[in-house]
Every structure is written in structure tokens, then in C-alpha cells.
Design a protein around this motif. Sequence first.
Motif, PDB file in Angstrom:
ATOM      1  N   ARG A 313       2.137   0.168  -1.575  1.00  6.03           N
ATOM      2  CA  ARG A 313       2.853  -1.049  -1.222  1.00  6.03           C
ATOM      3  C   ARG A 313       4.246  -1.052  -1.847  1.00  6.03           C
ATOM      4  O   ARG A 313       4.478  -0.422  -2.890  1.00  6.03           O
ATOM      5  CB  ARG A 313       2.064  -2.302  -1.639  1.00  6.03           C
ATOM      6  N   ASN A 314       5.162  -1.821  -1.220  1.00  3.68           N
ATOM      7  CA  ASN A 314       6.580  -1.790  -1.594  1.00  3.68           C
ATOM      8  C   ASN A 314       6.995  -3.028  -2.395  1.00  3.68           C
ATOM      9  O   ASN A 314       8.163  -3.349  -2.470  1.00  3.68           O
ATOM     10  CB  ASN A 314       7.432  -1.676  -0.318  1.00  3.68           C
ATOM     11  N   ASP A 315       6.034  -3.728  -2.976  1.00  2.76           N
ATOM     12  CA  ASP A 315       6.324  -4.897  -3.822  1.00  2.76           C
ATOM     13  C   ASP A 315       6.705  -4.447  -5.231  1.00  2.76           C
ATOM     14  O   ASP A 315       6.799  -3.253  -5.512  1.00  2.76           O
ATOM     15  CB  ASP A 315       5.093  -5.806  -3.884  1.00  2.76           C
ATOM     16  N   GLY A 316       6.867  -5.433  -6.119  1.00  2.00           N
ATOM     17  CA  GLY A 316       7.163  -5.114  -7.505  1.00  2.00           C
ATOM     18  C   GLY A 316       5.963  -4.620  -8.277  1.00  2.00           C
ATOM     19  O   GLY A 316       6.117  -4.109  -9.391  1.00  2.00           O
ATOM     20  N   VAL A 317       4.767  -4.755  -7.737  1.00  7.21           N
ATOM     21  CA  VAL A 317       3.549  -4.320  -8.423  1.00  7.21           C
ATOM     22  C   VAL A 317       3.534  -2.801  -8.508  1.00  7.21           C
ATOM     23  O   VAL A 317       3.784  -2.101  -7.525  1.00  7.21           O
ATOM     24  CB  VAL A 317       2.297  -4.835  -7.684  1.00  7.21           C
ATOM     25  N   ASP A 318       3.216  -2.279  -9.709  1.00  5.50           N
ATOM     26  CA  ASP A 318       3.220  -0.833  -9.938  1.00  5.50           C
ATOM     27  C   ASP A 318       1.851  -0.257  -9.595  1.00  5.50           C
ATOM     28  O   ASP A 318       0.866  -0.492 -10.303  1.00  5.50           O
ATOM     29  CB  ASP A 318       3.575  -0.541 -11.396  1.00  5.50           C
ATOM     30  N   ILE A 319       1.790   0.505  -8.504  1.00  7.22           N
ATOM     31  CA  ILE A 319       0.531   1.054  -8.012  1.00  7.22           C
ATOM     32  C   ILE A 319       0.560   2.567  -8.162  1.00  7.22           C
ATOM     33  O   ILE A 319       1.507   3.227  -7.726  1.00  7.22           O
ATOM     34  CB  ILE A 319       0.294   0.660  -6.548  1.00  7.22           C
ATOM     35  N   PHE A 320      -0.506   3.094  -8.764  1.00  7.49           N
ATOM     36  CA  PHE A 320      -0.611   4.527  -9.029  1.00  7.49           C
ATOM     37  C   PHE A 320      -1.836   5.094  -8.313  1.00  7.49           C
ATOM     38  O   PHE A 320      -2.704   4.352  -7.840  1.00  7.49           O
ATOM     39  CB  PHE A 320      -0.725   4.772 -10.538  1.00  7.49           C
ATOM     40  N   TRP A 321      -1.869   6.426  -8.261  1.00  5.16           N
ATOM     41  CA  TRP A 321      -3.018   7.104  -7.673  1.00  5.16           C
ATOM     42  C   TRP A 321      -3.265   8.403  -8.399  1.00  5.16           C
ATOM     43  O   TRP A 321      -2.321   9.112  -8.773  1.00  5.16           O
ATOM     44  CB  TRP A 321      -2.767   7.405  -6.192  1.00  5.16           C
ATOM     45  N   ASN A 322      -4.529   8.713  -8.626  1.00  2.00           N
ATOM     46  CA  ASN A 322      -4.913  10.059  -9.040  1.00  2.00           C
ATOM     47  C   ASN A 322      -6.247  10.401  -8.401  1.00  2.00           C
ATOM     48  O   ASN A 322      -6.954   9.524  -7.887  1.00  2.00           O
ATOM     49  CB  ASN A 322      -4.956  10.224 -10.570  1.00  2.00           C
ATOM     50  N   LYS A 323      -6.561  11.660  -8.399  1.00  2.00           N
ATOM     51  CA  LYS A 323      -7.747  12.137  -7.687  1.00  2.00           C
ATOM     52  C   LYS A 323      -9.030  11.565  -8.256  1.00  2.00           C
ATOM     53  O   LYS A 323      -9.978  11.265  -7.523  1.00  2.00           O
ATOM     54  CB  LYS A 323      -7.783  13.674  -7.730  1.00  2.00           C
ATOM     55  N   ALA A 324      -9.070  11.378  -9.562  1.00  4.50           N
ATOM     56  CA  ALA A 324     -10.293  10.904 -10.207  1.00  4.50           C
ATOM     57  C   ALA A 324     -10.539   9.413  -9.969  1.00  4.50           C
ATOM     58  O   ALA A 324     -11.669   8.989  -9.732  1.00  4.50           O
ATOM     59  CB  ALA A 324     -10.238  11.189 -11.706  1.00  4.50           C
ATOM     60  N   ASP A 325      -9.468   8.614 -10.037  1.00  3.50           N
ATOM     61  CA  ASP A 325      -9.628   7.158 -10.009  1.00  3.50           C
ATOM     62  C   ASP A 325      -9.235   6.509  -8.691  1.00  3.50           C
ATOM     63  O   ASP A 325      -9.565   5.351  -8.453  1.00  3.50           O
ATOM     64  CB  ASP A 325      -8.801   6.529 -11.141  1.00  3.50           C
ATOM     65  N   GLY A 326      -8.477   7.188  -7.854  1.00  4.71           N
ATOM     66  CA  GLY A 326      -7.956   6.560  -6.646  1.00  4.71           C
ATOM     67  C   GLY A 326      -6.771   5.672  -6.976  1.00  4.71           C
ATOM     68  O   GLY A 326      -6.013   5.930  -7.921  1.00  4.71           O
ATOM     69  N   PHE A 327      -6.598   4.593  -6.228  1.00  2.00           N
ATOM     70  CA  PHE A 327      -5.489   3.668  -6.462  1.00  2.00           C
ATOM     71  C   PHE A 327      -5.825   2.675  -7.577  1.00  2.00           C
ATOM     72  O   PHE A 327      -6.958   2.197  -7.672  1.00  2.00           O
ATOM     73  CB  PHE A 327      -5.164   2.892  -5.189  1.00  2.00           C
TER      74      PHE A 327
END
Length: 420
Positions: A313-327
Motif C-alpha cells: 500500500r502507498n499510505d504512510g503505514v510502513d509495510i514489510f514482507w519476508n518469506k518467513a512472516d509474509g506482510f
Amino acid sequence: MYLFLDLHAVPGGQGKDANISDYDPSKPSVWESEENKAKTAALWKKLAERYRNSPWIGGYDIINEPNWNFTGTHPNGCDEKSNAPLRDLQIRITKAIREVDQKHIIIIEGNCWGNNYEGMFPLWDENMVLSFHKYWNMNTPQAISGMTSLREKYNVPVWLGESGENSNVWFTEAISLMESNHIGWAFWPMKKVDNIAGICNVKMNPDYAKLLDYWKNGGTKPSEKLAKKALMQLAEDYKIENTEIRRDVMDAMFRQVHSDATLPFASNRIPGYIPATAYDLGKNGSAYYDRDTANYRIDTGIDVVWNSGNQLRNDGVDIFWNKADGFYVGKTEAGEWLKYTLDVSKNKDYILLLDYRNDSSQVKNISVSVNGQEKILQLEPGRNVFQNQHLENIPLHKGKNIVVLKIMDEGILLKGFSIQ
């Protein structure tokens, strides 16, 4: 829907910014070559011959973002006072177009990436529009005062011909500013490769990734067969039916311009699991609150990354992803919050299970507000893994319910929550 033809790279190049034109310092630019000027005018005449009777062509944007120092010191022409070569070439192009097409709008751009109109008046055609481009600055009346002043002084329409490359917050602000000043707008572009800031996201195919890596870092040259396959696959992926639609970007550019209301991002049915990234659609301060929301670096000198994870998403919220945990939501600061609209199947007291990570050695707190009733959850330190903490006896009623998660201690990572 109208299409505006934009000559993005003129013969020889119209500026020294390699992102914009094909200027080669070892060869003459369009400003240094009579042949290149003649080619540019001839090209536009040919285009106008082809499209002169097309009802869906809105107009001709004849030179995109010229940026050249004719007499000044700024390398991209931002301090030019006359801009005589730019004016002369645009007059020449206009005359070539008018030989075959007297109907369509002629759109001109000033120097300094389209924004410096010094010396460009008086205008030379009765059906013209001044285009300007807007990136990474404040969305205030002062930011567009130069263009609105030209509009009033010369009685000529102005148009925001290119903008974007920022957050949803910035998009809503910029479009609101344009529409409140009766200025039309266009964004650059709607489709992007592996980027959150477009309405349509195009997935990077592995072969194209290999090409990009070679162009950037060198190494083993890809085969002609692989290169063709990569580019043809990319072209196929650009078909709108093959893209990922970014609902949050679309909502920010259209609905949020006229409404402070929030909408559910997903169905969020209860009982069920709600990803932390499924917070509501809406403005900062309405659907969520984050401290870093847009990039105003031209005015502030500070290059802000609004979503540090650059995911989803393109909001101010910082969203990450990795293979183990997902988003997951990370880089949280005290006072930031996320709002979720839930669709509950029946009246009942539920159990809420928060899926979180606390990588510090200290207990951290998060506020969980359910329909305005707040409870504090203490989150135990972990070992860099997500774990659960629960709240019991959560009364929910059938239909719409609101849950707000508010960060009280910075650094909490949120993967989601289940309500059963």
C-alpha cells in the motif's frame, strides 16, 4: 477518455537530465542543431496529419520538460530570463502542426522541467494551454501561484500535465489543490513495475530482472533470445487485465479528494483473521495515523520515505514482507494507529488474539479499542519471532464494528489479529 500526445524525447535531446531525454553530450542537442529542429517540426507535422480528425485526441504536448541553460547558470534552465530558443522552436512546431491541423490544442511547457515561462509571451496561437509539472513540493496555493498568475494575466488555460511519484497523502492533497483552483491534471504514470505508487502494478518478470541487473552491474551479457523474451513478457504484463490494481491509490486520487470518510479495505469477516495491512481506506488521521506520510523534499530538503517497506500500500503505514512472516506493519512510533472496520456475523463476546513481535528486552504496550472501549495489552519481549497475546470478553454486535490498534511504545511489529 482523451489521449494527449507528448513528445517525451525530441531529436538530439531537449535537456541534460538523462531521465527525461536522450541527450548525448558527444552530439548536438536540439538547441545546437538546425537538423534536429527541422526533424522535430517535421515529426509533429506528420503526427498531426495522422491524428487531425481523431475525436479522442485531446491535444499535442509538443516538448516535454525542456531543461537547458541558454544564457543562465542553472544547468537545467531554472534561472533563464528569456528562453528565446525554446519559444522560437515551439512557434516553429506550432506552425508545422497548423499547416495540417487547425483544431487540436497546442500544449507548451516552460524551461526548468516545464515550469519556467520567463520570456515565453506573448503567445502565438489562439488554442493553447500552458502545462506545468509538480513533484515533491508542498501542496499549497503558493506552490502554484506562478501558474495561476500567468493564467490570470494572459487569460490562458493552465494544466498540470505531469505529477505523481509520491504517497497517497500527497496525491489527495495535490489533486484537491488542482480541483479547487479549476486546474485539470494528469499523473505519471498509472502503471509501474514493482512499485506501490501507481494505480496498476506490473510484476517484475525474472528475465527482465536479469536484464536490469546486467545494465546496472555488468557481468555475463544476456542472450538476444532472453532479452526479447523478457521485454515481450513485460509488454504482456502491462495489459491492464494482467496488472495488480492498487485500490488504495485509486481511492486516494478520487474518493478521498472529496470525502474524509473511511471504507473497509477488505471484507474483514468475524469470526476470522484480519491482517494488520487490511486497515481501512482513507486519509491519514481518519483510517490510520502515521508520522511520515509524504515526500516534500523540494521545499524541506528532507527526503522522506513514507512506506519504508515499500510493500502493498502507498499510505504512510510502513509495510514489510519476508518469506518467513509474509506482510507485516513495522517501523511503528508511539501515537501511530490503525483502524479496522469489521463485519461481525452475530452478537457475542469474542476473544481477540494479537499477532505481534516485540524485539526489545522490555515489555511494550499497545492500545486495543473496540467500538470506543479501550483496553491495554502488554506485549512480552520475544526472540525476533511473532507471537500471540489475547484479550477475552470482547463484546461485538452483529454488523459493523470498529477496532483501533494504537502504538504506545515504538518498535512493535504487527502481523494481524484473529477474533473468535
